[in-house]
Design a protein around this motif. Sequence first.
Motif, PDB file in Angstrom:
ATOM      1  N   ASN A   1      10.371 -55.230 -34.454  1.00 44.64           N
ATOM      2  CA  ASN A   1      10.577 -54.544 -33.179  1.00 44.64           C
ATOM      3  C   ASN A   1      12.052 -54.265 -32.918  1.00 44.64           C
ATOM      4  N   ILE A   2      12.709 -53.645 -33.885  1.00 45.38           N
ATOM      5  CA  ILE A   2      14.122 -53.299 -33.770  1.00 45.38           C
ATOM      6  C   ILE A   2      14.300 -52.269 -32.657  1.00 45.38           C
ATOM      7  N   ASP A   3      15.273 -52.529 -31.753  1.00 46.30           N
ATOM      8  CA  ASP A   3      15.548 -51.565 -30.683  1.00 46.30           C
ATOM      9  C   ASP A   3      16.393 -50.403 -31.193  1.00 46.30           C
ATOM     10  N   LYS A   4      17.321 -50.718 -32.100  1.00 47.83           N
ATOM     11  CA  LYS A   4      18.128 -49.653 -32.715  1.00 47.83           C
ATOM     12  C   LYS A   4      18.644 -50.175 -34.043  1.00 47.83           C
ATOM     13  N   LYS A   5      18.786 -49.273 -35.008  1.00 48.04           N
ATOM     14  CA  LYS A   5      19.196 -49.681 -36.351  1.00 48.04           C
ATOM     15  C   LYS A   5      20.389 -48.852 -36.805  1.00 48.04           C
ATOM     16  N   TYR A   6      21.301 -49.512 -37.527  1.00 49.54           N
ATOM     17  CA  TYR A   6      22.504 -48.872 -38.042  1.00 49.54           C
ATOM     18  C   TYR A   6      22.643 -49.168 -39.529  1.00 49.54           C
ATOM     19  N   LYS A   7      23.369 -48.303 -40.190  1.00 52.56           N
ATOM     20  CA  LYS A   7      23.695 -48.572 -41.589  1.00 52.56           C
ATOM     21  C   LYS A   7      24.571 -49.827 -41.686  1.00 52.56           C
ATOM     22  N   VAL A   8      25.605 -49.927 -40.832  1.00 57.69           N
ATOM     23  CA  VAL A   8      26.513 -51.079 -40.831  1.00 57.69           C
ATOM     24  C   VAL A   8      26.668 -51.593 -39.410  1.00 57.69           C
TER      25      VAL A   8
ATOM     26  N   VAL B   1      27.425 -46.708 -37.554  1.00 57.34           N
ATOM     27  CA  VAL B   1      28.171 -47.964 -37.457  1.00 57.34           C
ATOM     28  C   VAL B   1      28.184 -48.437 -36.009  1.00 57.34           C
ATOM     29  N   ALA B   2      27.866 -49.709 -35.806  1.00 56.82           N
ATOM     30  CA  ALA B   2      27.945 -50.318 -34.477  1.00 56.82           C
ATOM     31  C   ALA B   2      28.922 -51.480 -34.500  1.00 56.82           C
ATOM     32  N   VAL B   3      29.681 -51.611 -33.427  1.00 56.15           N
ATOM     33  CA  VAL B   3      30.574 -52.759 -33.219  1.00 56.15           C
ATOM     34  C   VAL B   3      30.054 -53.522 -32.014  1.00 56.15           C
ATOM     35  N   ILE B   4      29.769 -54.799 -32.200  1.00 53.20           N
ATOM     36  CA  ILE B   4      29.226 -55.617 -31.117  1.00 53.20           C
ATOM     37  C   ILE B   4      30.290 -56.596 -30.645  1.00 53.20           C
ATOM     38  N   ASP B   5      30.681 -56.458 -29.379  1.00 50.80           N
ATOM     39  CA  ASP B   5      31.671 -57.371 -28.802  1.00 50.80           C
ATOM     40  C   ASP B   5      31.625 -57.219 -27.284  1.00 50.80           C
ATOM     41  N   PRO B   6      31.567 -58.321 -26.545  1.00 53.65           N
ATOM     42  CA  PRO B   6      31.464 -58.218 -25.086  1.00 53.65           C
ATOM     43  C   PRO B   6      32.796 -58.055 -24.361  1.00 53.65           C
ATOM     44  N   ALA B   7      33.919 -58.216 -25.072  1.00 54.63           N
ATOM     45  CA  ALA B   7      35.221 -58.322 -24.410  1.00 54.63           C
ATOM     46  C   ALA B   7      35.655 -57.018 -23.781  1.00 54.63           C
ATOM     47  N   LYS B   8      36.268 -57.125 -22.621  1.00 58.15           N
ATOM     48  CA  LYS B   8      36.816 -55.957 -21.945  1.00 58.15           C
ATOM     49  C   LYS B   8      38.184 -55.594 -22.516  1.00 58.15           C
ATOM     50  N   TYR B   9      38.918 -56.626 -22.977  1.00 58.76           N
ATOM     51  CA  TYR B   9      40.260 -56.409 -23.503  1.00 58.76           C
ATOM     52  C   TYR B   9      40.382 -56.977 -24.920  1.00 58.76           C
ATOM     53  N   HIS B  10      41.263 -56.358 -25.692  1.00 60.49           N
ATOM     54  CA  HIS B  10      41.633 -56.862 -27.011  1.00 60.49           C
ATOM     55  C   HIS B  10      43.058 -57.391 -26.899  1.00 60.49           C
TER      56      HIS B  10
END
Length: 456
Positions: A37-44, A69-78
């Motif tokens: 039940n994948i909600d969304k799929k990416y190559k990377v 490509v997806a980047v997963i990170d909750p941070a507002k700032y780097h």
Amino acid sequence: MLSTVAVTTRSTTTRQLLSTSSKRCFATVVNKNQASNIDKKYKVVVVGAGPGGLSVASTVSKLLGKDQVAVIDPAKYHYYQPLWTYVGGGLKDFKDSQRPMESLIPKKADWIQDSVTQLEPDTNHVVLSNGQTIGYDYLVVAAGIQVNWDKIKGLKEALGKEGVTSNYSPESVQKTHQFLQEFKGGNALFSYPNSPIKCPGAPTKIAFLAEEIFRLNGIRDKSNVIYNSFQDKIYGVDHYGVVLNRLIEERNITFNPKHELIEIQSNNRKAVFRNHRAQEGEEELITYDYNFLHAVPPQAPPTFIRESQLADPVSGFVDVNKYTLRHNKYNNVFSLGDCSNLPTGKTAAAITVESGVLKTNLIADLQGKKIKEAEYDGYASCPLVVGRNELVLAEFSGYTGKPLETFPMDQRKVSSLNAFVNKEIIPSIYWNGLLSGRWTGPTQFRKVFSHFRSSQ
């Protein structure tokens, strides 16, 4: 000129990138993903938008194009955290270390602003805190290291108040210089914890900067500068440790090895250390009064990594081949940076070279090419700040403990030029080169300069 990873940048579909054999390899993967039940799929999928994650995502998203490509990170700032030594020492503004995360996410990558709670490598997906499931063909784990403030009793409550600070927090680092300027004498304590930490040289750097501030403020004769470390050496790489040993002796800094900070009693300004040099079977606790305390919190693999099948069963960090950065069990998983179990320094400089190796091997997979995999040599660097205009540029292999110096000189010598480069030039390379995927370390420069290097 910045060294780069050679990649094809023309727009290419996922179907064109995979060879026939690669398609067969992923047939089972697709079926598993459909059942999950994948909600969304990416190559990377890249977990973490620190320097390693952004470097990989920038290069690979240019290669694959949008929606791949997806980047997963909750941070507002780097944050460019190596700059926090200078912020704590009053030499840089905190704002110089911070940029909105949105401004750094690669244009062709999707930013999923959420936290990962589960890694499921058997079915090629990750689970987010909002319950969504994200699928992948390839996973890159670059989630950094978890800072455990509560592992030192009383630290969370004391932090940022009455002389207690840490350059490992974006809030308290802004208090460090204030507390150093308010210091009028007495005990200035500095600690190093019983755990791996990011930027292992940082605790030493702020001790040197503090000692200099006390001299400049005319209170050095009233000040006891005490560096208590769980480590048995002032610095783990002996080639540079001998220099730091000489400097702490010259500057009358007391170094106590095998001392672990376990409690802060802020009501009476006392810090309790466990002496690990006590005889076997005995526990010796030593209490110090403090007027200033810089505490480094214990650090560990993020919980979602430690509890996953990707973890090294001993350390809890992502279990990768130390040369190829590919997972030792799951061939479609890579990891770099602080969350990996690579036996080298957890520094931004190490990530530069790690990112180049990882991208070479990942891109070959994406293009269905058989190559001799690129190998990481353990390169790490720690610009050891020993004064506002003084620096020892440590460059070495964490695998061998031997120097991997870039410039044709003995970098153990205290240098004002290297201090300037580290404070004013390297941040620009970080923001504009590493995060964009173009800078993959000084290896090529070292090769050029090697012709001018005399044996040490």
